[in-house]
Scaffold this motif. Structure first.
Motif, PDB file in Angstrom:
ATOM      1  N   THR A 116      15.879  47.509   5.229  1.00  0.00           N
ATOM      2  CA  THR A 116      15.027  48.605   4.787  1.00  0.00           C
ATOM      3  C   THR A 116      13.658  48.037   4.426  1.00  0.00           C
ATOM      4  N   LEU A 117      12.598  48.756   4.772  1.00  0.00           N
ATOM      5  CA  LEU A 117      11.228  48.285   4.576  1.00  0.00           C
ATOM      6  C   LEU A 117      10.525  49.110   3.508  1.00  0.00           C
ATOM      7  N   SER A 118       9.825  48.425   2.599  1.00  0.00           N
ATOM      8  CA  SER A 118       9.046  49.094   1.549  1.00  0.00           C
ATOM      9  C   SER A 118       7.624  48.538   1.549  1.00  0.00           C
ATOM     10  N   GLU A 119       6.647  49.426   1.352  1.00  0.00           N
ATOM     11  CA  GLU A 119       5.233  49.048   1.297  1.00  0.00           C
ATOM     12  C   GLU A 119       4.732  49.194  -0.135  1.00  0.00           C
ATOM     13  N   THR A 120       4.076  48.162  -0.656  1.00  0.00           N
ATOM     14  CA  THR A 120       3.578  48.212  -2.026  1.00  0.00           C
ATOM     15  C   THR A 120       2.128  48.673  -2.106  1.00  0.00           C
ATOM     16  N   ARG A 121       1.467  48.814  -0.959  1.00  0.00           N
ATOM     17  CA  ARG A 121       0.047  49.186  -0.902  1.00  0.00           C
ATOM     18  C   ARG A 121      -0.811  48.220  -1.725  1.00  0.00           C
ATOM     19  N   MET A 122      -0.344  46.973  -1.742  1.00  0.00           N
ATOM     20  CA  MET A 122      -1.058  45.885  -2.417  1.00  0.00           C
ATOM     21  C   MET A 122      -1.313  46.197  -3.888  1.00  0.00           C
ATOM     22  N   ASP A 123      -0.310  46.819  -4.510  1.00  0.00           N
ATOM     23  CA  ASP A 123      -0.377  47.161  -5.924  1.00  0.00           C
ATOM     24  C   ASP A 123       0.742  46.425  -6.654  1.00  0.00           C
ATOM     25  N   LEU A 124       0.380  45.646  -7.663  1.00  0.00           N
ATOM     26  CA  LEU A 124       1.348  44.798  -8.349  1.00  0.00           C
ATOM     27  C   LEU A 124       2.432  45.605  -9.051  1.00  0.00           C
ATOM     28  N   GLU A 125       2.056  46.689  -9.715  1.00  0.00           N
ATOM     29  CA  GLU A 125       3.047  47.509 -10.413  1.00  0.00           C
ATOM     30  C   GLU A 125       4.000  48.176  -9.429  1.00  0.00           C
ATOM     31  N   ARG A 126       3.450  48.606  -8.296  1.00  0.00           N
ATOM     32  CA  ARG A 126       4.295  49.239  -7.275  1.00  0.00           C
ATOM     33  C   ARG A 126       5.275  48.213  -6.693  1.00  0.00           C
ATOM     34  N   GLU A 127       4.803  46.973  -6.556  1.00  0.00           N
ATOM     35  CA  GLU A 127       5.676  45.916  -6.042  1.00  0.00           C
ATOM     36  C   GLU A 127       6.859  45.701  -6.981  1.00  0.00           C
ATOM     37  N   ARG A 128       6.566  45.627  -8.271  1.00  0.00           N
ATOM     38  CA  ARG A 128       7.642  45.406  -9.244  1.00  0.00           C
ATOM     39  C   ARG A 128       8.606  46.585  -9.274  1.00  0.00           C
ATOM     40  N   ALA A 129       8.066  47.796  -9.244  1.00  0.00           N
ATOM     41  CA  ALA A 129       8.929  48.981  -9.266  1.00  0.00           C
ATOM     42  C   ALA A 129       9.822  49.036  -8.035  1.00  0.00           C
ATOM     43  N   THR A 130       9.272  48.664  -6.891  1.00  0.00           N
ATOM     44  CA  THR A 130      10.053  48.657  -5.650  1.00  0.00           C
ATOM     45  C   THR A 130      11.203  47.668  -5.734  1.00  0.00           C
ATOM     46  N   ILE A 131      10.915  46.488  -6.245  1.00  0.00           N
ATOM     47  CA  ILE A 131      11.959  45.466  -6.375  1.00  0.00           C
ATOM     48  C   ILE A 131      13.028  45.920  -7.363  1.00  0.00           C
ATOM     49  N   ASP A 132      12.617  46.566  -8.448  1.00  0.00           N
ATOM     50  CA  ASP A 132      13.582  47.095  -9.430  1.00  0.00           C
ATOM     51  C   ASP A 132      14.546  48.082  -8.766  1.00  0.00           C
ATOM     52  N   VAL A 133      13.996  48.968  -7.934  1.00  0.00           N
ATOM     53  CA  VAL A 133      14.825  49.969  -7.267  1.00  0.00           C
ATOM     54  C   VAL A 133      15.801  49.298  -6.299  1.00  0.00           C
ATOM     55  N   LEU A 134      15.307  48.340  -5.526  1.00  0.00           N
ATOM     56  CA  LEU A 134      16.172  47.648  -4.573  1.00  0.00           C
ATOM     57  C   LEU A 134      17.319  46.935  -5.298  1.00  0.00           C
ATOM     58  N   CYS A 135      16.999  46.292  -6.405  1.00  0.00           N
ATOM     59  CA  CYS A 135      18.048  45.596  -7.162  1.00  0.00           C
ATOM     60  C   CYS A 135      19.053  46.582  -7.737  1.00  0.00           C
ATOM     61  N   SER A 136      18.573  47.728  -8.199  1.00  0.00           N
ATOM     62  CA  SER A 136      19.490  48.728  -8.754  1.00  0.00           C
ATOM     63  C   SER A 136      20.407  49.306  -7.683  1.00  0.00           C
ATOM     64  N   GLN A 137      19.950  49.267  -6.429  1.00  0.00           N
ATOM     65  CA  GLN A 137      20.770  49.738  -5.316  1.00  0.00           C
ATOM     66  C   GLN A 137      21.697  48.647  -4.788  1.00  0.00           C
ATOM     67  N   ARG A 138      21.647  47.484  -5.427  1.00  0.00           N
ATOM     68  CA  ARG A 138      22.543  46.365  -5.115  1.00  0.00           C
ATOM     69  C   ARG A 138      22.390  45.888  -3.679  1.00  0.00           C
TER      70      ARG A 138
END
Length: 361
Positions: A116-138
């Motif tokens: 699955t591919l996620s784009e952070t739009r070169m935003d640090l907070e968005r990057e962290r939030a995306t990683i949090d979601v991926l980890c929560s989805q195991r």
């Protein structure tokens, strides 16, 4: 119809067996028909290379006959992770990432994983939030091309329980696997070529200031100029932010100077295309008036006029190495694997966008 671990379609070929086992055939039914243990069936359907071909055929034939399909959700819950890999990048506008994704998907599928591919739009907070979601989805693991980061973000990444591999942009202080190219060498290849052609005033549209890759490429540019007897002019090194429009504006500034450069090197192809547009809009000719070179290319490079002088990255090899590193960690979650690094050598490809400087220069 269901699929075995190799993606081969299976169909229940025996109505009698279907009636015997019903629509909810279990792994026990497969083991009984194949005359092997339940654990052998489990291993074979997860990874067919772990049993003999003869045993694998008996098991898959039995699974087909009884209509058994492994439950991927149950398997994920049992393993504590899913058969999904998260890929997190800064911008989908860069065609480099499209080729990278194709390579990651191909390698992941060989290990029976999806991507699955996620784009952070070169935003640090968005990057962290995306990683949090991926980890929560195991997810099974994450391949990350990070943006400008902080010590706090590095600490956040270091504390992840999910396997992580970083590509392209190395994060100093983060002890994890990294895959990239020799950025100094890539810039040295382009700069040396322009020096050999006789250029002495060479501009550089660099990537975002502070990014590891951007700084390494600037370092390669400066060092190659100095080695060629040319004092680097810092006013000719500008920040293009890896963005085509920003690069266009920066190229306009460089080319309207009274002491304009005779050549420009862009840190990626999006910025090179922005610079080429500026050259055309100012009614300059490339390479008669201004030479142009770039790191990376695009799939439609053959229709660009003039064809760019470029250094290309071995994207397929990068994708394979990064995914292989991640699969090592996914498949051995309790094994202590020391951080690894793989640095690839880029390839120089001469184009028609570079030539000796004009005589008036």
């Amino acid at each position: 119809i269901c699929c075995d671990w190799r993606g081969r379609q299976l169909s229940c070929i025996s109505t009698g067996l279907q009636k015997r086992f019903g629509s909810m055939a279990t792994i026990r039914d497969v083991a009984k028909m194949a005359k092997v243990s339940i654990s052998t069936v489990s291993v074979a359907l997860k990874d067919g290379t772990q049993v003999t071909p003869e045993t694998l055929k008996r098991i898959t034939d039995a699974a087909e006959a009884v209509g058994y399909t492994p439950n991927p959700v149950a398997q994920s819950l049992k393993a504590g992770r899913s058969k999904l890999i998260g890929v997190v990048i800064g911008s989908m506008q860069n065609p480099w990432f499209g080729d990278l994704m194709a390579g990651i998907e191909e390698t992941a599928q060989q290990h029976h994983h999806l991507v699955t591919l996620s784009e952070t739009r070169m935003d640090l907070e968005r990057e962290r939030a995306t990683i949090d979601v991926l980890c929560s989805q195991r997810v099974g693991g994450i391949i990350l091309s990070p943006y400008v980061t902080t010590a706090e973000h590095v600490k956040f990444l270091a504390e992840l329980k999910t396997p992580l591999v970083v590509i392209d942009q190395k994060l100093e202080g983060l002890q994890t696997d990294f895959v990239g190219i020799d950025n100094e060498l890539a810039m040295a290849m382009l700069t040396s070529q322009l020096l050999r052609l006789g250029h002495r005033r060479i501009g550089h549209i660099a990537g975002t200031t502070g990014l590891w890759t951007s700084e390494r490429r600037k370092q390669g540019f400066r060092e190659t100029l100095a080695a060629g007897g040319v004092e680097p002019d810092e006013t000719l090194i500008v920040d293009g932010q890896y963005d085509g429009q920003v690069a266009y504006d920066q190229a306009m500034r460089l080319l309207t100077r009274p002491d304009r450069p005779t050549a420009i090197i862009a840190a990626n192809v999006l910025m090179a295309l922005g610079a080429l547009q500026a050259i055309n809009d100012l009614n300059f000719k490339c390479p008669d008036d201004i030479s142009l070179a770039s790191i990376d290319t695009v799939p439609w490079a053959s229709v660009i006029h003039p064809q760019l002088t470029v250094v290309v990255q071995p994207i397929a090899e990068i994708a394979h190495a990064a995914t292989a590193f991640l699969m090592d960690r996914v498949n051995a979650p309790h094994e202590a694997i020391a951080p690894r690094e793989r640095i690839f050598t880029p390839k120089f490809v001469a184009g028609s966008s570079s030539a000796p400087p004009p005589a008036r220069a």
